[in-house]
Design an enzyme around this catalytic site. Sequence first.
Site, PDB file in Angstrom:
ATOM      1  N   LYS A 115       0.847  -1.209   0.000  1.00 25.87           N
ATOM      2  CA  LYS A 115       0.000   0.000   0.000  1.00 25.87           C
ATOM      3  C   LYS A 115       0.872   1.244   0.000  1.00 25.87           C
ATOM      4  O   LYS A 115       1.882   1.311   0.724  1.00 25.87           O
ATOM      5  CB  LYS A 115      -0.896  -0.031   1.239  1.00 25.87           C
ATOM      6  CG  LYS A 115      -2.000   1.030   1.253  1.00 25.87           C
ATOM      7  CD  LYS A 115      -2.888   0.857   2.495  1.00 25.87           C
ATOM      8  CE  LYS A 115      -4.062   1.833   2.512  1.00 25.87           C
ATOM      9  NZ  LYS A 115      -4.918   1.659   3.719  1.00 25.87           N
ATOM     10  N   SER A 141      -9.813   1.420   2.568  1.00 26.79           N
ATOM     11  CA  SER A 141      -8.963   2.216   1.710  1.00 26.79           C
ATOM     12  C   SER A 141      -7.869   1.429   0.995  1.00 26.79           C
ATOM     13  O   SER A 141      -7.329   1.914   0.010  1.00 26.79           O
ATOM     14  CB  SER A 141      -8.307   3.327   2.524  1.00 26.79           C
ATOM     15  OG  SER A 141      -7.413   2.785   3.489  1.00 26.79           O
ATOM     16  N   SER A 170      -9.997  -0.844   6.809  1.00 24.23           N
ATOM     17  CA  SER A 170      -9.378  -0.624   5.491  1.00 24.23           C
ATOM     18  C   SER A 170      -8.599  -1.806   4.935  1.00 24.23           C
ATOM     19  O   SER A 170      -8.184  -1.765   3.785  1.00 24.23           O
ATOM     20  CB  SER A 170      -8.456   0.603   5.537  1.00 24.23           C
ATOM     21  OG  SER A 170      -9.219   1.780   5.452  1.00 24.23           O
TER      22      SER A 170
END
Lengths: 102, 501
Positions: free
Chosen positions: B86, B161, B185
């Site tokens: 990420k 996310s 997330s």
Amino acid sequence: MAEPVPLTRQDAEYVARLARIALSDAELDLYAKQLADVLRHAAAVSALDTDGVPPTAHPLPLRNVLRPDEPRPCLDRRVVLESAPAAENGRFRVPRILGESP
Amino acid sequence: MTGAAGMPGVPPGTALGIAGQVRAGEISATEVVSRHLSAIDRLDPELNAFVTVLHGQALATAAEIDRRVAAGEDPGPLAGVPVAVKDNLCTLGVPTTCSSRMLEHWRPPYDATVVQRLATAGAVMVGKTNLDEFAMGSSTENSAFGPTRNPYDTGRVPGGSSGGSAAAVAAGLAPLGLGSDTGGSIRQPAALCGVVGMKPTYGTVSRYGLVAFASSLDQVGPFAKTVLDAAALFDAIGGHDPMDSTSLDRPAPRSVTAIDDGVQGCRVGLVRELYEDADVPVRSAVLAAADALAAAGATVEECSVPEVRHALPAYYLLAPAEASSNLARYDGVRYGLRVDADDAESMNAATRAAGFGPEVKRRIMLGTYALSAGYYDAYYGQAQRVRTLIVRGFQRAYESADALLGATTPTTAFALGDRVEDPWAMYLSDVFSVPSNLSGDPAMSLPFGADESGLPIGVQLLAPALGEAVLVRMAAVVESAAPSLSAPAIGNPGNGSGARS
């Protein structure tokens, strides 16, 4: 405990100033409305009886973490300043901070 | 962790299967990484899971692993396994954008601890993945670089996310992914993309080099296709880190060793508040998972944790409050974007207006308001007291249960654009996941079949703090009973991810 009140356009301007974000008029209108909506849901929390309940700021019991006060290497100043939008003489360069005339 | 090569029943194509073959010299890391990089080149234009693809660096790392294998050195338990990271985890010299204009051109001068640990384990970072800007969102639509699309249906969101990492793993572009979970997330996109995602106990994985969103809630964790792979990645990144003052001073986790322990005699609480309001297919999946645990010897009982109903509003006061403080650092002075102005305060305000997207501005505004004089106690203080109630609610539930079961999300993947105009509708997608962040306890989402449109469903397992081994045991049982999930529409057949439909 004070009852929460709905967020107004004036509140939005004040908060934007506190948060240092130069929002447009359209953004201020939109956020005043959307934040009021979120706060309406949050009001459910405000209504709960929490007398005598201590706050939880963190999932862990936080304590200071200490180590011997011995010098050790850190990031090189030159490397750090390479990321800066503006630097001068080994320091970050910023526009004037105080309000006197230039 | 033992070498995967010696582990029975590790299927080829999984992370541990690949690592076993690389360690045994049966396949080269270079070959594995090349295959995944070409899959990214072929499929990612459609998915937009990656912000940065690291062709050169990944192949150089793979070549070094091959050299170590040839030299008889131990290349690490995840040798040659491609990982999607990420883009809010700092990577030395590699752009770390947080999917924000604010950090579009920023190259960190250091690696996050988890990134270092991936390297130590022999894993190969193939790229940095898309996210909702600064990890604020539930759909990956709040990215400055365009939304990521769900591999099962490109008209739908992957969740967020960490939508980029979830989509990358689901599509077979990397067997492993790293995400961060502040309110769901990792788990929510794992559910929507049909992969395994785990939020570890707060403090078990270092946050050093994770760009801060809400520091008392943020936790880094794994994505994988299987529970075993997720456990292996957690074991590789976990353990004490002196660079994170909230890191628990404990030995590195060994959750993998629990995988075959079964659930005989375990007590599982089926939490009413964590699935009853979900859509029918999701509810049915949770009940089927409960049946599977019972069939394997666990005692499953309905239970109630009524306090979790207050988690969502409390979270949406606490997380923005912490964010408004953490994101004060983006002031145009030390790194990132600067928009010039005559004085410093105008420069700060113009920079933040230009650098932050709408959701980040909204949350900073909300958090600043919740912390402002006159409202602090009514909002922030009250939310902190409600957080205590939620912690107590879970403690009560764990008096009579070893683990809890519920849904990860109320619905399967929703259409792109569906919820962007209505923040609260978007936030509702996190209703089952935020309680674990507030309590700090571990939780895992794992796939359990699909709805009538073929969209993946996730079920969620929760355990008390440091209960990762319990989670892994339960999850392995649920996984073995889960209806098989068809391959995604956009997937890499070479990586065990099925063909394009």
